[in-house]
Design a protein around this motif. Structure first.
Motif, PDB file in Angstrom:
ATOM      1  N   GLU A  37       0.878  -1.176   0.000  1.00 12.98           N
ATOM      2  CA  GLU A  37       0.000   0.000   0.000  1.00 12.98           C
ATOM      3  C   GLU A  37       0.907   1.216   0.000  1.00 12.98           C
ATOM      4  OE1 GLU A  37      -3.144   0.147   2.870  1.00 12.98           O
ATOM      5  OE2 GLU A  37      -3.508  -2.008   2.712  1.00 12.98           O
ATOM      6  N   ASN A  39      -0.078   4.556  -0.859  1.00 11.78           N
ATOM      7  CA  ASN A  39      -0.745   5.759  -0.354  1.00 11.78           C
ATOM      8  C   ASN A  39       0.055   7.017  -0.682  1.00 11.78           C
ATOM      9  OD1 ASN A  39      -2.980   4.407   0.799  1.00 11.78           O
ATOM     10  ND2 ASN A  39      -1.710   3.828   2.534  1.00 11.78           N
ATOM     11  N   PRO A  86     -12.262  12.190  -9.529  1.00  9.15           N
ATOM     12  CA  PRO A  86     -11.443  11.040  -9.158  1.00  9.15           C
ATOM     13  C   PRO A  86     -12.086   9.736  -9.645  1.00  9.15           C
ATOM     14  CG  PRO A  86     -11.850  12.446  -7.257  1.00  9.15           C
ATOM     15  CD  PRO A  86     -12.733  12.935  -8.362  1.00  9.15           C
ATOM     16  N   ASP A  88     -11.662   5.561  -9.209  1.00 12.10           N
ATOM     17  CA  ASP A  88     -11.024   4.425  -8.544  1.00 12.10           C
ATOM     18  C   ASP A  88     -10.939   3.285  -9.543  1.00 12.10           C
ATOM     19  OD1 ASP A  88     -10.738   5.616  -5.969  1.00 12.10           O
ATOM     20  OD2 ASP A  88     -12.888   5.334  -5.656  1.00 12.10           O
ATOM     21  N   ALA A  90      -9.170  -0.633 -10.675  1.00 17.87           N
ATOM     22  CA  ALA A  90      -8.495  -1.886 -10.333  1.00 17.87           C
ATOM     23  C   ALA A  90      -7.955  -2.426 -11.655  1.00 17.87           C
ATOM     24  CB  ALA A  90      -9.463  -2.864  -9.696  1.00 17.87           C
ATOM     25  N   PHE A 102      -4.420  -1.263  -7.604  1.00 25.15           N
ATOM     26  CA  PHE A 102      -5.575  -0.440  -7.241  1.00 25.15           C
ATOM     27  C   PHE A 102      -5.095   1.000  -7.126  1.00 25.15           C
ATOM     28  CE2 PHE A 102      -6.428  -4.670  -5.557  1.00 25.15           C
ATOM     29  CZ  PHE A 102      -7.715  -4.899  -6.023  1.00 25.15           C
ATOM     30  N   LEU A 103      -5.783   1.903  -7.811  1.00 26.12           N
ATOM     31  CA  LEU A 103      -5.354   3.293  -7.759  1.00 26.12           C
ATOM     32  C   LEU A 103      -6.518   4.242  -7.933  1.00 26.12           C
ATOM     33  CD1 LEU A 103      -5.012   4.629 -10.956  1.00 26.12           C
ATOM     34  CD2 LEU A 103      -3.472   2.690 -10.985  1.00 26.12           C
ATOM     35  N   GLN A 104      -6.298   5.450  -7.506  1.00 24.84           N
ATOM     36  CA  GLN A 104      -7.265   6.522  -7.767  1.00 24.84           C
ATOM     37  C   GLN A 104      -6.535   7.531  -8.645  1.00 24.84           C
ATOM     38  OE1 GLN A 104      -8.609   9.731  -4.885  1.00 24.84           O
ATOM     39  NE2 GLN A 104     -10.421   8.402  -4.968  1.00 24.84           N
ATOM     40  N   THR A 106      -6.948  11.165 -10.996  1.00 25.90           N
ATOM     41  CA  THR A 106      -7.737  12.351 -11.302  1.00 25.90           C
ATOM     42  C   THR A 106      -7.027  13.108 -12.404  1.00 25.90           C
ATOM     43  OG1 THR A 106      -8.408  12.531  -8.980  1.00 25.90           O
ATOM     44  CG2 THR A 106      -8.769  14.464 -10.366  1.00 25.90           C
TER      45      THR A 106
END
Length: 112
Positions: A37, A39, A86, A88, A90, A102-104, A106
């Protein structure tokens, strides 16, 4: 997450390189895990005229003694995303038995 092991002892030291054209940025290395992760917030400046080019993600295993091992890769096109919203995602990793990034993301237009 759920990366394949790339080290002898059953874990990996993964990081991600994000590329668009000739620009690239990378995450920090997360040691000894198959479910990292990060972040982190990474920023790429992409002009409107380059929206058709995909953003490429390459997941690597950091090695101290030899060259880093590529774990897998995936990509996403900004043209399908809504500006300033944004998303989300996968993204299944390609060229590997398993793994998902997994990412977000924008997309904020700068030259509009």
């Amino acid at each position: 997450a759920d990366l394949v092991k790339a080290d002898l002892f059953g874990k990996s030291d993964p990081y991600v390189v994000v590329e668009h054209g000739s620009t690239s940025v990378k995450t920090k290395v997360i040691k000894k895990t198959l479910n990292p992760e990060w972040n982190e917030t990474l920023t790429l400046n992409i002009g409107l005229h380059h929206l058709q080019q995909e953003i490429k993600f390459q997941v690597w295993d950091k090695d101290k003694v030899s060259s880093d091992d590529k774990i897998g890769n995936c990509s996403v096109s900004l043209s399908g995303l809504s500006p300033n919203q944004p998303a989300d995602l996968a993204l299944p990793l390609l060229n590997v038995k398993r793994g998902t990034l997994f990412l977000q993301i924008t997309w904020c237009p700068l030259d509009a």
